[in-house]
Design a protein around this motif. Structure first.
Motif, mmCIF file in Angstrom:
data_model
loop_
_atom_site.group_PDB
_atom_site.id
_atom_site.type_symbol
_atom_site.label_atom_id
_atom_site.label_comp_id
_atom_site.label_asym_id
_atom_site.label_seq_id
_atom_site.Cartn_x
_atom_site.Cartn_y
_atom_site.Cartn_z
ATOM 1 N N ASP A 192 0.806 -1.208 0.000
ATOM 2 C CA ASP A 192 0.000 0.000 0.000
ATOM 3 C C ASP A 192 0.844 1.266 0.000
ATOM 4 O O ASP A 192 0.324 2.362 -0.044
ATOM 5 N N ALA A 193 2.166 1.129 0.121
ATOM 6 C CA ALA A 193 3.031 2.306 0.203
ATOM 7 C C ALA A 193 3.069 3.030 -1.128
ATOM 8 O O ALA A 193 2.996 2.407 -2.182
ATOM 9 N N PRO A 194 3.196 4.365 -1.118
ATOM 10 C CA PRO A 194 3.292 5.097 -2.379
ATOM 11 C C PRO A 194 4.580 4.771 -3.105
ATOM 12 O O PRO A 194 5.591 4.430 -2.494
ATOM 13 N N ASP A 195 4.545 4.877 -4.402
ATOM 14 C CA ASP A 195 5.698 4.543 -5.241
ATOM 15 C C ASP A 195 6.652 5.738 -5.263
ATOM 16 O O ASP A 195 6.628 6.566 -6.163
ATOM 17 N N ASP A 196 7.509 5.841 -4.232
ATOM 18 C CA ASP A 196 8.402 6.988 -4.116
ATOM 19 C C ASP A 196 9.493 6.986 -5.171
ATOM 20 O O ASP A 196 10.144 8.008 -5.390
ATOM 21 N N ASP A 197 9.740 5.835 -5.807
ATOM 22 C CA ASP A 197 10.823 5.744 -6.779
ATOM 23 C C ASP A 197 10.361 6.029 -8.206
ATOM 24 O O ASP A 197 11.169 5.951 -9.131
ATOM 25 N N ALA A 198 9.087 6.353 -8.398
ATOM 26 C CA ALA A 198 8.582 6.530 -9.761
ATOM 27 C C ALA A 198 9.286 7.679 -10.466
ATOM 28 O O ALA A 198 9.706 7.558 -11.625
ATOM 29 N N ALA A 199 9.434 8.811 -9.790
ATOM 30 C CA ALA A 199 10.101 9.969 -10.408
ATOM 31 C C ALA A 199 11.565 9.660 -10.683
ATOM 32 O O ALA A 199 12.120 10.061 -11.709
ATOM 33 N N ARG A 200 12.196 8.912 -9.763
ATOM 34 C CA ARG A 200 13.611 8.568 -9.969
ATOM 35 C C ARG A 200 13.779 7.636 -11.165
ATOM 36 O O ARG A 200 14.741 7.763 -11.936
ATOM 37 N N PHE B 183 16.534 14.839 -14.573
ATOM 38 C CA PHE B 183 17.362 13.646 -14.714
ATOM 39 C C PHE B 183 17.677 13.010 -13.364
ATOM 40 O O PHE B 183 17.917 11.809 -13.291
ATOM 41 N N ARG B 184 17.698 13.802 -12.289
ATOM 42 C CA ARG B 184 17.898 13.227 -10.957
ATOM 43 C C ARG B 184 16.617 12.604 -10.422
ATOM 44 O O ARG B 184 16.653 11.792 -9.506
ATOM 45 N N GLY B 185 15.479 13.007 -10.960
ATOM 46 C CA GLY B 185 14.202 12.503 -10.465
ATOM 47 C C GLY B 185 13.665 13.288 -9.294
ATOM 48 O O GLY B 185 12.699 12.864 -8.658
ATOM 49 N N SER B 186 14.258 14.446 -8.997
ATOM 50 C CA SER B 186 13.753 15.250 -7.886
ATOM 51 C C SER B 186 12.529 16.061 -8.292
ATOM 52 O O SER B 186 11.793 16.543 -7.435
ATOM 53 N N THR B 187 12.308 16.223 -9.606
ATOM 54 C CA THR B 187 11.137 16.927 -10.122
ATOM 55 C C THR B 187 10.590 16.153 -11.317
ATOM 56 O O THR B 187 11.367 15.659 -12.137
ATOM 57 N N VAL B 188 9.263 16.051 -11.392
ATOM 58 C CA VAL B 188 8.629 15.376 -12.523
ATOM 59 C C VAL B 188 8.347 16.413 -13.611
ATOM 60 O O VAL B 188 7.621 17.379 -13.369
ATOM 61 N N PRO B 189 8.904 16.241 -14.817
ATOM 62 C CA PRO B 189 8.664 17.232 -15.868
ATOM 63 C C PRO B 189 7.251 17.131 -16.424
ATOM 64 O O PRO B 189 6.635 16.065 -16.370
ATOM 65 N N ALA C 58 7.701 5.150 -25.334
ATOM 66 C CA ALA C 58 8.462 4.305 -24.422
ATOM 67 C C ALA C 58 8.543 4.900 -23.022
ATOM 68 O O ALA C 58 8.899 4.200 -22.068
ATOM 69 N N TYR C 59 8.211 6.189 -22.894
ATOM 70 C CA TYR C 59 8.346 6.869 -21.609
ATOM 71 C C TYR C 59 7.001 7.271 -21.013
ATOM 72 O O TYR C 59 6.962 7.813 -19.907
ATOM 73 N N ARG C 60 5.932 7.006 -21.724
ATOM 74 C CA ARG C 60 4.613 7.448 -21.265
ATOM 75 C C ARG C 60 4.209 6.776 -19.947
ATOM 76 O O ARG C 60 3.741 7.440 -19.011
ATOM 77 N N ALA C 61 4.386 5.464 -19.849
ATOM 78 C CA ALA C 61 3.978 4.753 -18.632
ATOM 79 C C ALA C 61 4.797 5.209 -17.430
ATOM 80 O O ALA C 61 4.268 5.399 -16.330
ATOM 81 N N LEU C 62 6.098 5.411 -17.632
ATOM 82 C CA LEU C 62 6.944 5.893 -16.537
ATOM 83 C C LEU C 62 6.492 7.278 -16.079
ATOM 84 O O LEU C 62 6.428 7.568 -14.875
ATOM 85 N N TRP C 63 6.187 8.149 -17.047
ATOM 86 C CA TRP C 63 5.762 9.497 -16.700
ATOM 87 C C TRP C 63 4.428 9.475 -15.953
ATOM 88 O O TRP C 63 4.253 10.198 -14.969
ATOM 89 N N GLU C 64 3.475 8.647 -16.397
ATOM 90 C CA GLU C 64 2.170 8.587 -15.727
ATOM 91 C C GLU C 64 2.307 8.121 -14.281
ATOM 92 O O GLU C 64 1.644 8.631 -13.382
ATOM 93 N N ALA C 65 3.188 7.128 -14.052
ATOM 94 C CA ALA C 65 3.391 6.650 -12.676
ATOM 95 C C ALA C 65 3.983 7.746 -11.799
ATOM 96 O O ALA C 65 3.571 7.935 -10.648
ATOM 97 N N ALA C 66 4.956 8.466 -12.344
ATOM 98 C CA ALA C 66 5.572 9.552 -11.569
ATOM 99 C C ALA C 66 4.588 10.680 -11.319
ATOM 100 O O ALA C 66 4.550 11.256 -10.226
#
Length: 297
Positions: free
Chosen positions: A5-13, A48-54, A72-80
């Motif tokens: 149930d934890a939030p996905d903190d690594d999505a932006a990274r 690029f560091r993942g500290s901010t989601v573009p 190729a990056y759409r799913a990663l961006w949606e999760a972040a």
């Protein structure tokens, strides 16, 4: 809370790592990329560091500039994006004012009739209120002028500090906790520089944010030196001189000593070595000698 149930903190990274890998595969440096896109170098570094989601539009622009498929990056961006989205607080209801009557019904809310303001019984109070407002605005401007540091304010002794004959700063006041500056070596004329591509180095001064550093005063009197573009901190320890993610370790603590010639010395609290640059050997941390190679303007 269960692990599932934890939030996905690594999505932006993960998104940042993928975008960074795309940039590296293309062979395009960050500085080249900045010239192709209307975006700052510091923003690119944060993405690029993942500290901010573009924004998705920025991801599309990156893909076009680097010749990659945005799908190729759409799913990663949606999760972040989902992970950073937070519900907005509901505005509190405001009490409705009572219905206006008479001459107040045709007057903007909050304004009093001039004849009431200026009547003899209240004229003195109105003048006093106006004078108080003007004085408050002037004092506020003066406080801002004298207290807030300029973005390019040099690092020297803290306010109230005295530079004694050996160049050490004898502190007698609280000083400013943060200053921002560019470090220029007195011997080589090169600037302290850090980027994700080239890492920490001394490089020809160009005024870009890779060469801007925030100097933060810590409670123990030492300083942490942080790069404006990459967010990394100056570090010296067993692994040598480098710029890495900021943490509370002693290897990222520096003593900043102001000399009478307006230069400063950066001495590692962990190793006692000083930041040094030479035309032949480049940027290093060496035993302190007070020579121009270890003086930074």
């Amino acid at each position: 809370m269960a692990a599932g149930d934890a939030p996905d903190d690594d999505a932006a990274r993960r998104l940042g790592t993928a975008l960074r890998a795309m940039q590296q595969r293309s062979g395009c440096t960050l500085r080249d990329l900045e010239s192709r896109m209307p975006i700052s170098d510091s923003s690119l570094s944060r993405y690029f560091r993942g500290s901010t989601v573009p924004p998705w539009g920025t991801v599309l622009d990156l893909c076009r500039a680097l010749g990659a498929d945005p799908a190729a990056y759409r799913a990663l961006w949606e999760a972040a994006e989902r992970n950073q989205s937070q519900p907005q607080p509901q505005p509190q209801s405001q009490p409705q004012p009572a219905a206006a009557t008479g001459d107040s019904a045709n007057r903007p809310s909050g304004l009093r009739p001039w004849h009431r303001i200026a009547r003899p019984g209240s004229r003195g109070r109105w003048i006093s209120a106006m004078a108080g407002g003007v004085i408050g605005a002037v004092l506020g401007s003066l406080v801002t002028w004298f207290v807030l540091p300029s973005p390019d304010a040099p690092v020297g002794p803290a306010r109230g500090a005295e530079v004694v004959s050996d160049g050490t700063a004898a502190e007698s006041g609280p000083g400013s906790s943060d200053t921002a500056r560019i470090f220029v070596n007195r011997a080589t004329g090169a600037c302290l520089d850090h980027s994700l591509d080239k890492k920490l180095r001394a490089y020809a001064c160009n005024g870009m944010s890779y060469q801007r550093w925030t100097v933060h005063k810590l409670p123990d009197g030492t300083r942490r030196v942080r790069n404006h573009a990459t967010g990394a901190c100056l570090d010296h320890g067993e692994k040598g001189l480098r710029s890495v993610d900021c943490d509370p370790s002693t290897t990222q603590k520096w003593s900043v000593t102001a000399w009478p010639d307006d230069s400063v010395e950066l001495r590692s609290r962990a190793t006692g070595a000083c930041l040094d640059d030479s035309a032949t050997a480049g940027l290093r941390a060496l035993p302190c000698t007070r020579t121009n190679r270890q003086k930074w303007g």
